[in-house]
Design a protein around this motif. Sequence first.
Motif, short mmCIF file in Angstrom:
data_model
loop_
_atom_site.label_atom_id
_atom_site.label_comp_id
_atom_site.label_asym_id
_atom_site.label_seq_id
_atom_site.Cartn_x
_atom_site.Cartn_y
_atom_site.Cartn_z
N GLU A 234 0.31 4.07 -1.36
CA GLU A 234 -0.46 5.30 -1.13
C GLU A 234 -0.50 5.66 0.36
OE1 GLU A 234 -4.31 5.06 -2.84
OE2 GLU A 234 -3.59 5.02 -4.92
N HIS A 235 -0.49 4.65 1.21
CA HIS A 235 -0.48 4.89 2.65
C HIS A 235 0.82 5.60 3.05
CE1 HIS A 235 -1.14 3.04 6.93
NE2 HIS A 235 -1.50 4.30 6.88
N ASP B 246 0.85 -1.20 0.00
CA ASP B 246 0.00 0.00 0.00
C ASP B 246 0.88 1.25 0.00
OD1 ASP B 246 -1.94 1.92 0.30
OD2 ASP B 246 -2.81 1.10 2.14
N GLU C 205 2.73 7.36 1.11
CA GLU C 205 2.71 8.71 0.53
C GLU C 205 1.84 9.65 1.36
OE1 GLU C 205 1.45 7.86 -3.40
OE2 GLU C 205 3.37 6.96 -4.00
#
Length: 309
Positions: A293-294, A291, A296
């Motif tokens: 995006e986590h 993940d 980021e």
Amino acid sequence: MRVSLFTEPHRGATYDDQLRLARHAEDGGFEGYLRADHYQSMGADPGLPGPTDAWLTLAGLARETSRLRLGTLVSSATFRLPGPLAIMVAQVDAMSGGRVELGLGAGWLEREHTSYGIPFPPLGERFDRLEEQLAIITGLWSTPDEARFSYEGKHYQLLDSPALPKPVQRPGPPIIVGGRGTKRTPELAGRYADEFNMPFKTVAETVTAFDRVRAASERYGRSVNLSAGIVVALGRTDEEAQRRAAPLHVPSALPPEDPVVGSPDALVQRIGEFAAIGATRVHLRVIDMSDLEHVELIASRVLPQVGEL
């Protein structure tokens, strides 16, 4: 406040998965990337494709990153002999240009030992071995050039070791001792550690552990940095945060933890609470290593605020 990313590859991650995440951490501004050192998943899920060795992995990451601090949180003293471990860590330190940290603990997950034929002595003996390993590793690294190192312990004996190779960092890479123990853990941290880490507990429990380590370090005339581990499941919405937190509800061998589930601001608040009790570093454990995006989200919404603490 120093902020590192902490991962558990035994849940299921290849070397390439870890490299991808480490590069994201480096690009995002995290100070470090530390990983657990386990050979087996802790739940019913086997953690496919299976474990990766911590120090082999860190050696690879040392050559494929440029800024991140790299290390274990923590290696088990039951897994490796202290002399070869000192050589291994010194070599990875050189491969990284002096960016390595060694977290070392007594070991606790019995079934990963029995699964792979690793001896698992009683708790008291494991701590005895840990203490001897800390003495040996720090002794080898701090031995002057051209001198020899010997050690006579109950479990390990070294005779006229050349104490080579020397790590880039002198007298050696930072030593991290962590754990929830109330007696021998703070004593060993106070005597040998550069950093004590309290993993994934409440602020109230953490301050009590910090006080024990402060008292122990004063007895040895030393000063030890203090850090806290935080399990994180953040989201831009509550639904997103709860989705990321779902694996926390799956039974495992881990003891109870105190995660931050919610908004980036909730994590900033928790980090501030740890800063207020003396922590100078936090290790953020992300659950799903794929993940990105986590990671980021944390980098963009948390790190800029933490820099002001």
